[in-house]
Design an enzyme around this catalytic site. Sequence first.
Site, mmCIF file in Angstrom:
data_model
loop_
_atom_site.group_PDB
_atom_site.id
_atom_site.type_symbol
_atom_site.label_atom_id
_atom_site.label_comp_id
_atom_site.label_asym_id
_atom_site.label_seq_id
_atom_site.Cartn_x
_atom_site.Cartn_y
_atom_site.Cartn_z
ATOM 1 N N ASP A 1 -54.920 39.344 -36.600
ATOM 2 C CA ASP A 1 -55.612 38.260 -35.904
ATOM 3 C C ASP A 1 -57.083 38.308 -36.298
ATOM 4 O OD1 ASP A 1 -56.148 36.092 -34.098
ATOM 5 O OD2 ASP A 1 -54.481 36.784 -32.850
ATOM 6 N N ARG B 1 -48.143 18.148 -28.688
ATOM 7 C CA ARG B 1 -48.145 19.160 -29.759
ATOM 8 C C ARG B 1 -48.880 18.623 -30.988
ATOM 9 N NH1 ARG B 1 -42.993 19.826 -27.394
ATOM 10 N NH2 ARG B 1 -42.559 21.936 -26.651
ATOM 11 N N ASN C 1 -47.509 25.231 -33.497
ATOM 12 C CA ASN C 1 -47.251 23.796 -33.361
ATOM 13 C C ASN C 1 -48.308 22.949 -34.071
ATOM 14 O OD1 ASN C 1 -44.839 23.307 -31.852
ATOM 15 N ND2 ASN C 1 -45.809 24.310 -30.101
ATOM 16 N N HIS D 1 -39.041 19.624 -32.981
ATOM 17 C CA HIS D 1 -39.545 20.480 -31.897
ATOM 18 C C HIS D 1 -40.715 19.799 -31.185
ATOM 19 C CE1 HIS D 1 -40.310 24.094 -29.641
ATOM 20 N NE2 HIS D 1 -41.512 24.253 -30.163
#
EC number: 1.1.1.37
Length: 338
Positions: A57, A110, A142, A200
């Site tokens: 990260d 999204r 997303n 999705h």
Amino acid sequence: MLSALARPAGAALRRSFSTSXQNNAKVAVLGASGGIGQPLSLLLKNSPLVSRLTLYDIAHTPGVAADLSHIETRATVKGYLGPEQLPDCLKGCDVVVIPAGVPRKPGMTRDDLFNTNATIVATLTAACAQHCPDAMICIISNPVNSTIPITAEVFKKHGVYNPNKIFGVTTLDIVRANAFVAELKGLDPARVSVPVIGGHAGKTIIPLISQCTPKVDFPQDQLSTLTGRIQEAGTEVVKAKAGAGSATLSMAYAGARFVFSLVDAMNGKEGVVECSFVKSQETDCPYFSTPLLLGKKGIEKNLGIGKISPFEEKMIAEAIPELKASIKKGEEFVKNMK
């Protein structure tokens, strides 16, 4: 055919916590310090299927890694911080899971995440294409309907594209469908299996209640309400969290379930089926989620849509224009990248 292959929901997750299965999967989580990344990393660390867990990260990874490394399971854990450390995080990985990106806030779709998350996914997948081109790539970031085409185009640019190894993780839609059907029918959710196809986001999420195992029946009004709830379940969580985030814990569970199924299949386990948003020839959409038979090299066979009801056929027809637009948006983003 499909119901015979599909094992009860969550079986892979439960099995991964038992000590019978042994494996040496090397898994990387990119975005490991975030709301999904932390609980996902915990579930992966807890699994005997994983021997090495590398966490990446742009902030806090050394702390997350130190914390997880104290857990008495065999997976080794190492944290990597910032772009210069990303190549070392990826080297030798079998599976890369990417939950990195910004979460939804109330009132956001999204697709509103596109501008930020498209750049993040393109950057991270370019590193994957360079440093672990043969790894299975599982995208959670997303909008998945656009980030999977982005990933595919990035891999094509690097000359290492393999459509059988790039997965859009839609598993949370299946997990939710199983839970909601079980709730309405008074069933054990672990014994319910509902395929969810399409994409999705919103109306592109198409639960095939007609293919549910065990067989269930609902009056049309209840079926419409149930379908709408599955499609908008993410928004339900965003609203309930009142600005404090989106679905993180259930998404981490679903992401872990998908990774464990994939690793099981890579280990040679037969009959492992999961739905995922992938390159597809099942409809005239270039990407589409359907049940997939997983194998040692990723997708072994696309099991297709199967027999569906007129209500489900109508949902597919209505979803395709939106899906095509989201896919094109992702592809164009990579084409226009400097």
